[in-house]
Design a protein around this motif. Structure first.
Motif, mmCIF file in Angstrom:
data_model
loop_
_atom_site.group_PDB
_atom_site.id
_atom_site.type_symbol
_atom_site.label_atom_id
_atom_site.label_comp_id
_atom_site.label_asym_id
_atom_site.label_seq_id
_atom_site.Cartn_x
_atom_site.Cartn_y
_atom_site.Cartn_z
ATOM 1 N N GLY A 130 39.588 31.831 43.022
ATOM 2 C CA GLY A 130 40.855 31.305 42.540
ATOM 3 C C GLY A 130 42.066 31.854 43.271
ATOM 4 N N GLN A 131 41.878 32.923 44.036
ATOM 5 C CA GLN A 131 42.975 33.511 44.800
ATOM 6 C C GLN A 131 43.047 32.975 46.229
ATOM 7 O OE1 GLN A 131 41.512 37.583 43.962
ATOM 8 N NE2 GLN A 131 43.485 37.977 42.982
ATOM 9 N N LEU A 132 42.166 32.029 46.554
ATOM 10 C CA LEU A 132 42.131 31.454 47.888
ATOM 11 C C LEU A 132 42.593 30.003 47.858
ATOM 12 C CD1 LEU A 132 38.688 32.717 49.269
ATOM 13 C CD2 LEU A 132 40.916 33.830 49.399
ATOM 14 N N SER A 133 43.030 29.520 48.999
ATOM 15 C CA SER A 133 43.380 28.108 49.136
ATOM 16 C C SER A 133 42.110 27.274 49.198
ATOM 17 C CB SER A 133 44.201 27.890 50.407
ATOM 18 O OG SER A 133 43.384 28.098 51.556
ATOM 19 N N GLY A 134 42.263 25.934 49.088
ATOM 20 C CA GLY A 134 41.102 25.054 49.171
ATOM 21 C C GLY A 134 40.370 25.200 50.484
ATOM 22 N N GLY A 135 41.111 25.307 51.571
ATOM 23 C CA GLY A 135 40.479 25.473 52.876
ATOM 24 C C GLY A 135 39.753 26.796 52.994
ATOM 25 N N GLU A 136 40.338 27.850 52.419
ATOM 26 C CA GLU A 136 39.677 29.158 52.467
ATOM 27 C C GLU A 136 38.405 29.160 51.632
ATOM 28 O OE1 GLU A 136 43.466 32.180 53.160
ATOM 29 O OE2 GLU A 136 43.020 31.444 51.142
ATOM 30 N N ARG A 137 38.413 28.450 50.509
ATOM 31 C CA ARG A 137 37.191 28.379 49.709
ATOM 32 C C ARG A 137 36.081 27.656 50.469
ATOM 33 N NH1 ARG A 137 41.056 27.810 45.461
ATOM 34 N NH2 ARG A 137 40.977 25.531 45.533
ATOM 35 N N GLN A 138 36.430 26.620 51.209
ATOM 36 C CA GLN A 138 35.415 25.939 52.012
ATOM 37 C C GLN A 138 34.928 26.828 53.144
ATOM 38 O OE1 GLN A 138 33.735 23.819 50.971
ATOM 39 N NE2 GLN A 138 34.656 21.877 50.432
ATOM 40 N N ARG A 139 35.805 27.654 53.682
ATOM 41 C CA ARG A 139 35.371 28.621 54.704
ATOM 42 C C ARG A 139 34.371 29.612 54.110
ATOM 43 N NH1 ARG A 139 38.561 29.375 59.432
ATOM 44 N NH2 ARG A 139 40.181 27.779 59.618
ATOM 45 N N ALA A 140 34.641 30.035 52.879
ATOM 46 C CA ALA A 140 33.715 30.962 52.220
ATOM 47 C C ALA A 140 32.358 30.301 51.998
ATOM 48 C CB ALA A 140 34.305 31.431 50.891
ATOM 49 N N ALA A 141 32.368 29.030 51.580
ATOM 50 C CA ALA A 141 31.102 28.313 51.393
ATOM 51 C C ALA A 141 30.362 28.175 52.721
ATOM 52 C CB ALA A 141 31.373 26.936 50.789
ATOM 53 N N LEU A 142 31.103 27.969 53.797
ATOM 54 C CA LEU A 142 30.484 27.877 55.119
ATOM 55 C C LEU A 142 29.900 29.226 55.527
ATOM 56 C CD1 LEU A 142 29.894 26.091 57.539
ATOM 57 C CD2 LEU A 142 32.199 26.574 58.397
ATOM 58 N N ALA A 143 30.599 30.312 55.204
ATOM 59 C CA ALA A 143 30.069 31.651 55.498
ATOM 60 C C ALA A 143 28.764 31.888 54.754
ATOM 61 C CB ALA A 143 31.100 32.717 55.122
ATOM 62 N N ARG A 144 28.697 31.421 53.494
ATOM 63 C CA ARG A 144 27.459 31.577 52.734
ATOM 64 C C ARG A 144 26.309 30.813 53.401
ATOM 65 N NH1 ARG A 144 28.047 30.092 46.665
ATOM 66 N NH2 ARG A 144 28.282 28.007 47.551
ATOM 67 N N ALA A 145 26.619 29.637 53.956
ATOM 68 C CA ALA A 145 25.595 28.891 54.685
ATOM 69 C C ALA A 145 25.150 29.656 55.929
ATOM 70 C CB ALA A 145 26.134 27.512 55.066
ATOM 71 N N LEU A 146 26.091 30.303 56.601
ATOM 72 C CA LEU A 146 25.760 31.012 57.841
ATOM 73 C C LEU A 146 24.836 32.195 57.596
ATOM 74 C CD1 LEU A 146 29.178 31.120 59.739
ATOM 75 C CD2 LEU A 146 27.178 29.747 60.293
ATOM 76 N N VAL A 147 25.069 32.947 56.523
ATOM 77 C CA VAL A 147 24.253 34.145 56.316
ATOM 78 C C VAL A 147 22.803 33.798 56.003
ATOM 79 C CG1 VAL A 147 26.188 35.576 55.575
ATOM 80 C CG2 VAL A 147 24.829 34.358 53.849
ATOM 81 N N ARG A 148 22.545 32.562 55.620
ATOM 82 C CA ARG A 148 21.164 32.162 55.350
ATOM 83 C C ARG A 148 20.342 32.056 56.644
ATOM 84 N NH1 ARG A 148 20.148 27.236 51.933
ATOM 85 N NH2 ARG A 148 18.342 28.445 51.252
ATOM 86 N N ARG A 149 21.050 31.883 57.764
ATOM 87 C CA ARG A 149 20.411 31.826 59.084
ATOM 88 C C ARG A 149 19.327 30.756 59.150
ATOM 89 N NH1 ARG A 149 20.220 38.310 60.700
ATOM 90 N NH2 ARG A 149 22.484 38.528 60.919
ATOM 91 N N ARG A 150 19.649 29.582 58.658
ATOM 92 C CA ARG A 150 18.757 28.432 58.752
ATOM 93 C C ARG A 150 19.207 27.568 59.936
ATOM 94 N NH1 ARG A 150 16.250 27.990 53.602
ATOM 95 N NH2 ARG A 150 16.039 30.130 52.880
#
Length: 235
Positions: A130-150
């Protein structure tokens, strides 16, 4: 690196009988465009394992994964709804991609920090969504995808709610990450310009079928079939 093959996959949704054939080469970005209700998201759900085909096969690097549950497939999916947990900080949300129980050692925490840096969120790991902008939240979701290393990344219109400038920024970020990690990307979008920006090839879906697939510029500059021309407003 991973090649994706969707071979004669059939599925029925309400009164629509769907049949998909599609191939995405290793390390390539493939855009999937088409009108609303054409079956684009259903195609991604069949690839990811969230839907079960009536027949046909989904192959990843030649291995049949059709019967595997989503968690066992070598892919990750990013949705329009970023699916971040509001009560967890950003680092914890990203860490869920490594261990759903958040039992992370030093090496795993370093992976989280590295992923946040890769998407431009370095130093923001302790903030809540809730402390991030919409774009930053999508960046965080993308980071979560990256750490999965699929090796395969599926994008189901994750940037549709963003403004044009921010959407282009996110697309460019995905493209940089694809190149760096040699990811195979399949992106559903209602915006042909998204396909033109980052996709080497594009598939046009209508009425539950892939009607045509080919180099993005060729399809968008000179639509070879009337259905695509009409979709692009050139019919």
């Amino acid at each position: 690196m991973a090649t994706l093959d969707v071979q004669a996959v059939t599925f029925r949704y309400e009164d629509m009988a769907m049949r998909f054939d599609l191939r995405a080469a290793s390390g390539q970005a493939l855009a999937v465009i088409g009108p609303s209700g054409a079956g684009k998201s259903t195609l991604l759900h069949l690839i990811a394992g969230f839907e079960t085909p009536a027949s046909g096969r989904v192959l990843i690097d030649g291995v049949d994964v059709t019967a595997l549950p989503p968690a066992r497939r070598p892919l990750t999916m990013l949705f329009q709804d970023h699916n971040l947990f509001a009560h967890l900080d950003i680092a914890a949300n990203v860490g869920l991609g490594i261990n759903p129980g958040l039992r992370l050692g030093p090496a795993e925490r370093a992976r989280v920090a590295e992923a946040l840096a890769e998407v431009g969120l370095e130093g923001l790991g302790r903030r809540l969504p809730g402390q991030l902008s919409g774009g930053e939240r999508q960046r965080a979701a993308l980071a979560r995808a990256l750490v999965r290393r699929r090796p395969i990344l599926l994008l189901d219109e994750p940037f549709a709610a963003l403004g044009p400038a921010l959407r282009r920024e996110m697309l460019d970020l995905v493209d940089r990450l694809r190149r760096a990690a040699v990811l195979t990307v399949v992106m559903v979008s209602h915006q042909p310009e998204d396909a033109r920006r980052i996709a080497q090839r594009t598939a046009f879906v209508a009425d539950g079928r892939v009607l045509i697939e080919g180099p993005t510029a060729d399809l968008l500059d000179d639509p070879p079939i009337p259905e695509l021309a009409a979709y692009l407003g050139r019919g």
